[in-house]
Motif scaffolding. Structure first.
Motif, PDB file in Angstrom:
ATOM      1  N   ASP A 162      -6.557  -6.132  -2.833  1.00 45.23           N
ATOM      2  CA  ASP A 162      -5.578  -6.194  -3.925  1.00 45.23           C
ATOM      3  C   ASP A 162      -5.765  -5.135  -5.015  1.00 45.23           C
ATOM      4  OD1 ASP A 162      -4.481  -8.393  -2.656  1.00 45.23           O
ATOM      5  OD2 ASP A 162      -5.644  -9.827  -3.826  1.00 45.23           O
ATOM      6  N   LYS A 163      -6.508  -4.068  -4.722  1.00 43.97           N
ATOM      7  CA  LYS A 163      -6.697  -3.056  -5.754  1.00 43.97           C
ATOM      8  C   LYS A 163      -6.954  -1.689  -5.133  1.00 43.97           C
ATOM      9  CE  LYS A 163      -9.395  -2.061  -9.930  1.00 43.97           C
ATOM     10  NZ  LYS A 163     -10.505  -2.519 -10.819  1.00 43.97           N
ATOM     11  N   GLY A 164      -6.193  -0.649  -5.574  1.00 44.93           N
ATOM     12  CA  GLY A 164      -6.457   0.692  -5.064  1.00 44.93           C
ATOM     13  C   GLY A 164      -5.269   1.629  -5.191  1.00 44.93           C
ATOM     14  N   ASN A 165      -5.503   2.891  -4.859  1.00 45.76           N
ATOM     15  CA  ASN A 165      -4.481   3.939  -4.888  1.00 45.76           C
ATOM     16  C   ASN A 165      -3.959   4.201  -3.474  1.00 45.76           C
ATOM     17  OD1 ASN A 165      -4.838   4.342  -7.675  1.00 45.76           O
ATOM     18  ND2 ASN A 165      -6.495   5.804  -7.328  1.00 45.76           N
ATOM     19  N   ILE A 166      -2.645   4.262  -3.351  1.00 42.44           N
ATOM     20  CA  ILE A 166      -2.005   4.400  -2.039  1.00 42.44           C
ATOM     21  C   ILE A 166      -1.086   5.620  -2.047  1.00 42.44           C
ATOM     22  CG2 ILE A 166      -0.589   3.249  -0.289  1.00 42.44           C
ATOM     23  CD1 ILE A 166      -1.184   0.598  -1.804  1.00 42.44           C
ATOM     24  N   LEU A 195      -2.227  -2.376  -7.509  1.00 41.98           N
ATOM     25  CA  LEU A 195      -1.970  -1.450  -6.410  1.00 41.98           C
ATOM     26  C   LEU A 195      -1.037  -0.358  -6.930  1.00 41.98           C
ATOM     27  CD1 LEU A 195      -1.319  -3.907  -3.426  1.00 41.98           C
ATOM     28  CD2 LEU A 195      -3.347  -2.480  -3.775  1.00 41.98           C
ATOM     29  N   LYS A 196      -1.445   0.876  -6.758  1.00 49.45           N
ATOM     30  CA  LYS A 196      -0.660   1.975  -7.322  1.00 49.45           C
ATOM     31  C   LYS A 196      -0.325   3.000  -6.242  1.00 49.45           C
ATOM     32  CE  LYS A 196      -0.636   5.345 -11.111  1.00 49.45           C
ATOM     33  NZ  LYS A 196      -1.416   5.967 -12.201  1.00 49.45           N
ATOM     34  N   VAL A 197       0.976   3.261  -6.059  1.00 49.62           N
ATOM     35  CA  VAL A 197       1.413   4.320  -5.147  1.00 49.62           C
ATOM     36  C   VAL A 197       1.384   5.621  -5.942  1.00 49.62           C
ATOM     37  CG1 VAL A 197       3.240   5.182  -3.644  1.00 49.62           C
ATOM     38  CG2 VAL A 197       2.843   2.723  -3.822  1.00 49.62           C
ATOM     39  N   ILE A 224      -7.537   8.665  -3.185  1.00 46.46           N
ATOM     40  CA  ILE A 224      -6.578   7.884  -2.391  1.00 46.46           C
ATOM     41  C   ILE A 224      -7.355   7.010  -1.410  1.00 46.46           C
ATOM     42  CG2 ILE A 224      -4.794   8.026  -0.598  1.00 46.46           C
ATOM     43  CD1 ILE A 224      -3.773  10.559  -1.984  1.00 46.46           C
ATOM     44  N   GLN A 225      -7.128   5.705  -1.478  1.00 47.96           N
ATOM     45  CA  GLN A 225      -7.851   4.772  -0.594  1.00 47.96           C
ATOM     46  C   GLN A 225      -7.061   4.376   0.658  1.00 47.96           C
ATOM     47  OE1 GLN A 225      -7.975   3.288  -4.202  1.00 47.96           O
ATOM     48  NE2 GLN A 225      -9.642   4.750  -4.444  1.00 47.96           N
ATOM     49  N   ALA A 226      -5.747   4.531   0.602  1.00 49.39           N
ATOM     50  CA  ALA A 226      -4.917   4.120   1.746  1.00 49.39           C
ATOM     51  C   ALA A 226      -3.675   4.998   1.848  1.00 49.39           C
ATOM     52  CB  ALA A 226      -4.518   2.656   1.613  1.00 49.39           C
TER      53      ALA A 226
END
Length: 313
Positions: A162-166, A195-197, A224-226
């Motif tokens: 539920d947390k990260g840069n995409i 969650l941040k795009v 970027i994690q994903a």
């Protein structure tokens, strides 16, 4: 005498002018070349957006196998990701006397011209994978791309806790698959403030463009994690970009092609939302048969999706 000659001349010019207008009117009503051959109930046309993509090659093969089984002649043409070529392909197939056209559009807006060309000749149209945003389409066969985008979003959300840069690699601008997969994905990630795009850019469903765009994303956003790619080809490009840069990230594709599944099994890609292109092609031909035999045809036909991940041993 001069007055009489002048009147005769004016009359002759008027008569000639009327003849020209009559000629123009009659040529406007002439049927297009597409009606020059009588349609053959055993001859089907299939227009594919591009055969430079394994997904659409499999789609074509599924249609070919079912057409052969049912005794139809399937004429397949490649639009090479060019909407103007797509329209030309449709016109050529109409001229060859096909009884139904199966259309996999390059662009959903531009596809309207292709569909209406067939409509004008009273030839039924089935769209596959991507919709047409205009014209009369008898049946549309596709996966639920919104649902597939949501599947990808939920998977990434879970993997990131539920947390990260995409980052997001979009498909061809204007294609319904691009719009719907993106919509589903953002339905999930946009509602979570953690969650941040950080970047969302088009790469046109192309592997090389996926590589280049991902390289640029990684240079601009070091954390970027994903990465969600709206098809496998772009996802595989992203995998290569990550490998070259020495960085790691979750990579989720869409389509479930053989190359993507191998990459998932090898641990290079994290997952892919798997469609069934072979089944989609087969179902298109089955619905052609329904149309030609007067059976009831559903306006929308859904094809199941599933998330393909590495199996634990």
């Amino acid at each position: 005498m001069k007055k009489l000659c002048k009147l005769v001349s004016v009359a002759m010019i008027a008569t000639m002018t009327m003849g020209v207008f009559v000629g123009c009117g009659s040529s406007a009503k002439t049927k297009t070349p597409a009606t020059s051959e009588k349609s053959d109930s055993k001859k089907i046309g299939m227009v594919v957006s591009t055969l430079n993509n394994p997904f659409f090659v499999t789609l074509k093969e599924g249609a070919e196998a079912k057409a052969k089984e049912l005794g139809y002649q399937l004429l397949v043409v490649d639009s090479q990701n060019d909407s103007s070529k797509e329209l030309s392909n449709v016109q050529d197939l109409l001229q060859k006397g096909v009884s139904v056209i199966i259309l996999n559009p390059v662009d959903s807006d531009a596809a309207q011209s292709s569909v209406m060309q067939a409509n004008n000749e009273k030839i039924p149209v089935i769209t596959v994978d991507r919709k047409s945003n205009g014209g009369d389409v008898v049946c549309h066969i596709a996966s639920d791309n919104v649902k597939g985008g949501e599947m990808a979003g939920k998977f990434i959300k879970e993997k990131l806790a539920d947390k990260g840069n995409i980052a997001e690699l979009q498909g061809t601008t204007g294609a319904s698959a691009t719009r719907d997969r993106g919509k589903g994905f953002h339905n999930i990630v946009d509602v979570d403030k953690n969650l941040k795009v950080v970047s969302s850019q088009p790469a046109d469903f192309d592997r090389q463009k996926g590589l280049t765009v991902t390289e640029n994303m990684l240079q601009s956003n070091s954390n970027i994690q994903a990465i969600f790619a709206q098809n496998d080809e772009m996802a595989l490009g992203a995998v290569k970009a990550l490998s070259t840069s020495g960085k790691k990230a979750i990579v989720v594709g869409f389509d479930g092609g053989d190359d993507a599944k191998k990459a998932v099994d090898a641990g290079e890609m994290t997952a892919t939302v798997a469609q069934q292109p072979k089944l989609m092609g087969s179902m298109a031909i089955e619905n052609v048969k329904k149309i030609l035999t007067g059976a009831t045809v559903a306006k929308e036909v859904g094809v199941d999706l599933k998330l393909y991940v590495k199996t634990k041993k």
